[in-house]
Design a protein around this motif. Structure first.
Motif, PDB file in Angstrom:
ATOM      1  N   GLU A  78       0.825  -1.208   0.000  1.00  0.00           N
ATOM      2  CA  GLU A  78       0.000   0.000   0.000  1.00  0.00           C
ATOM      3  C   GLU A  78       0.856   1.255   0.000  1.00  0.00           C
ATOM      4  N   ASN A  79       2.006   1.194   0.684  1.00  0.00           N
ATOM      5  CA  ASN A  79       2.831   2.390   0.846  1.00  0.00           C
ATOM      6  C   ASN A  79       4.213   2.310   0.212  1.00  0.00           C
ATOM      7  N   PHE A  80       4.656   1.092  -0.160  1.00  0.00           N
ATOM      8  CA  PHE A  80       6.033   0.931  -0.615  1.00  0.00           C
ATOM      9  C   PHE A  80       6.129   0.141  -1.911  1.00  0.00           C
ATOM     10  N   VAL A  81       7.176   0.461  -2.673  1.00  0.00           N
ATOM     11  CA  VAL A  81       7.592  -0.361  -3.805  1.00  0.00           C
ATOM     12  C   VAL A  81       8.797  -1.155  -3.339  1.00  0.00           C
ATOM     13  N   LEU A  82       8.689  -2.476  -3.334  1.00  0.00           N
ATOM     14  CA  LEU A  82       9.734  -3.338  -2.804  1.00  0.00           C
ATOM     15  C   LEU A  82      10.555  -3.951  -3.931  1.00  0.00           C
ATOM     16  N   SER A  83      11.867  -4.014  -3.725  1.00  0.00           N
ATOM     17  CA  SER A  83      12.734  -4.659  -4.707  1.00  0.00           C
ATOM     18  C   SER A  83      13.893  -5.343  -4.007  1.00  0.00           C
ATOM     19  N   ASP A  84      14.299  -6.475  -4.563  1.00  0.00           N
ATOM     20  CA  ASP A  84      15.434  -7.234  -4.047  1.00  0.00           C
ATOM     21  C   ASP A  84      16.709  -6.584  -4.579  1.00  0.00           C
ATOM     22  N   VAL A  85      17.632  -6.233  -3.664  1.00  0.00           N
ATOM     23  CA  VAL A  85      18.868  -5.572  -4.098  1.00  0.00           C
ATOM     24  C   VAL A  85      20.104  -6.402  -3.754  1.00  0.00           C
ATOM     25  N   GLY A  86      19.924  -7.723  -3.604  1.00  0.00           N
ATOM     26  CA  GLY A  86      21.061  -8.607  -3.437  1.00  0.00           C
ATOM     27  C   GLY A  86      21.497  -8.812  -2.002  1.00  0.00           C
ATOM     28  N   VAL A  94      16.387  -5.770   1.021  1.00  0.00           N
ATOM     29  CA  VAL A  94      15.224  -5.255   0.311  1.00  0.00           C
ATOM     30  C   VAL A  94      15.317  -3.738   0.298  1.00  0.00           C
ATOM     31  N   GLU A  95      15.032  -3.142  -0.853  1.00  0.00           N
ATOM     32  CA  GLU A  95      14.870  -1.692  -0.901  1.00  0.00           C
ATOM     33  C   GLU A  95      13.383  -1.382  -0.916  1.00  0.00           C
ATOM     34  N   ALA A  96      12.955  -0.496  -0.013  1.00  0.00           N
ATOM     35  CA  ALA A  96      11.547  -0.090   0.073  1.00  0.00           C
ATOM     36  C   ALA A  96      11.468   1.406  -0.207  1.00  0.00           C
ATOM     37  N   ARG A  97      10.874   1.746  -1.335  1.00  0.00           N
ATOM     38  CA  ARG A  97      10.726   3.160  -1.688  1.00  0.00           C
ATOM     39  C   ARG A  97       9.278   3.594  -1.473  1.00  0.00           C
ATOM     40  N   PRO A  98       9.072   4.736  -0.809  1.00  0.00           N
ATOM     41  CA  PRO A  98       7.697   5.200  -0.559  1.00  0.00           C
ATOM     42  C   PRO A  98       6.993   5.571  -1.858  1.00  0.00           C
ATOM     43  N   LYS A  99       5.720   5.192  -1.957  1.00  0.00           N
ATOM     44  CA  LYS A  99       4.949   5.525  -3.161  1.00  0.00           C
ATOM     45  C   LYS A  99       4.564   6.996  -3.197  1.00  0.00           C
ATOM     46  N   ARG A 100       4.458   7.611  -2.013  1.00  0.00           N
ATOM     47  CA  ARG A 100       4.097   9.026  -1.950  1.00  0.00           C
ATOM     48  C   ARG A 100       5.335   9.853  -1.635  1.00  0.00           C
ATOM     49  N   ALA A 101       5.525  10.909  -2.387  1.00  0.00           N
ATOM     50  CA  ALA A 101       6.756  11.698  -2.302  1.00  0.00           C
ATOM     51  C   ALA A 101       6.781  12.646  -1.119  1.00  0.00           C
ATOM     52  N   SER A 124      14.708   6.728   0.877  1.00  0.00           N
ATOM     53  CA  SER A 124      14.765   5.299   0.614  1.00  0.00           C
ATOM     54  C   SER A 124      15.053   4.542   1.905  1.00  0.00           C
ATOM     55  N   LEU A 125      14.739   3.266   1.870  1.00  0.00           N
ATOM     56  CA  LEU A 125      14.925   2.404   3.032  1.00  0.00           C
ATOM     57  C   LEU A 125      15.435   1.061   2.559  1.00  0.00           C
ATOM     58  N   ARG A 126      16.489   0.579   3.213  1.00  0.00           N
ATOM     59  CA  ARG A 126      17.013  -0.768   2.950  1.00  0.00           C
ATOM     60  C   ARG A 126      16.790  -1.612   4.193  1.00  0.00           C
ATOM     61  N   ILE A 127      16.325  -2.835   3.988  1.00  0.00           N
ATOM     62  CA  ILE A 127      16.004  -3.739   5.087  1.00  0.00           C
ATOM     63  C   ILE A 127      16.827  -5.004   4.918  1.00  0.00           C
ATOM     64  N   GLY A 128      17.632  -5.338   5.935  1.00  0.00           N
ATOM     65  CA  GLY A 128      18.490  -6.510   5.870  1.00  0.00           C
ATOM     66  C   GLY A 128      17.928  -7.658   6.680  1.00  0.00           C
ATOM     67  N   LEU A 129      17.879  -8.835   6.061  1.00  0.00           N
ATOM     68  CA  LEU A 129      17.348 -10.029   6.717  1.00  0.00           C
ATOM     69  C   LEU A 129      18.331 -11.182   6.578  1.00  0.00           C
ATOM     70  N   ALA A 130      18.234 -12.126   7.495  1.00  0.00           N
ATOM     71  CA  ALA A 130      19.030 -13.349   7.438  1.00  0.00           C
ATOM     72  C   ALA A 130      18.131 -14.513   7.820  1.00  0.00           C
ATOM     73  N   SER A 131      17.952 -15.447   6.903  1.00  0.00           N
ATOM     74  CA  SER A 131      17.100 -16.621   7.137  1.00  0.00           C
ATOM     75  C   SER A 131      15.712 -16.228   7.639  1.00  0.00           C
TER      76      SER A 131
END
Length: 206
Positions: free
Chosen positions: A114-122, A130-137, A143-150
């Protein structure tokens, strides 16, 4: 247990899938964090530590312990910010406070698209990103990067519109614990200066 199962399935999945599984499986959590804020000017980064708890949607307790104590509480309708040194409380509508912000990833309804465009950035540094960019300017961050492990959330890195970068490391995150509802209620301390756009709806200060 649900998170561990989801994490096991996510080990071979891309970062976006891991994030979706984490959000779906984690309805509440508590833990500890370390935060580092670096300014574009190159000034010495500001470091802080604290602990948190949340229960979706919109209920959370985020407390900075060092170097300056500050408490943020969301009760599902309002967000309270208490500056202990100033004894000042700011109250805002929870929807206005969260919106398309990084906090919505943790505390929101769980509707990421609803609020973010999500993309895998390796992958880097042992984490899948994951990069999460807000849909509303109109938001305050770029920008936001989210790091996950398992399938477990480990780090969030936010760049705001002023060139400031905030890194949030989750040093401990315990998913779906039993949480006392009282942790998400806030009553302004006696003598506190209460300001904000929902002051008229604030319960009587004790």
């Amino acid at each position: 247990m649900a998170l561990f199962i989801a994490g096991g399935m996510a080990s071979a999945a891309d970062a976006v899938v891991q994030l979706r599984q984490f959000v779906a499986a984690t309805r509440s959590a508590e833990g500890e964090f370390e935060q580092v804020v670096a300014a574009k000017s190159g000034r010495k980064p500001q470091q802080s530590v604290g602990h948190f708890a949340f229960s979706r949607p919109g209920k959370f307790r985020w407390e900075y312990e060092k170097p300056y104590p500050q408490l943020l509480v969301g009760d599902g309708q309002r967000m309270w910010t208490w500056d202990r040194d100033l004894n000042q409380v700011t109250v805002r509508h929870i929807g206005d406070a969260l919106g398309a912000t990084p906090a919505a990833i943790l505390f929101g309804s769980g509707s990421l698209d609803e609020n973010f465009v999500l993309s895998d950035v390796g992958s880097s540094g042992g984490l899948d990103w994951v990069e999460a960019r807000p849909k509303r300017a109109e938001g305050a961050f770029e920008s936001l990067r989210i790091g996950l492990a398992s399938g477990e959330l480990k780090r969030m890195e936010m760049k705001d519109n002023f060139g400031q970068t905030t890194q949030l490391n989750f040093t401990r995150l315990h998913p779906n614990p039993p949480l006392d509802a009282a942790r998400f209620r806030f009553i302004a301390p006696a003598g506190a200066d209460v300001i904000g756009d929902m002051v008229d709806s604030v319960p009587a200060v004790r």
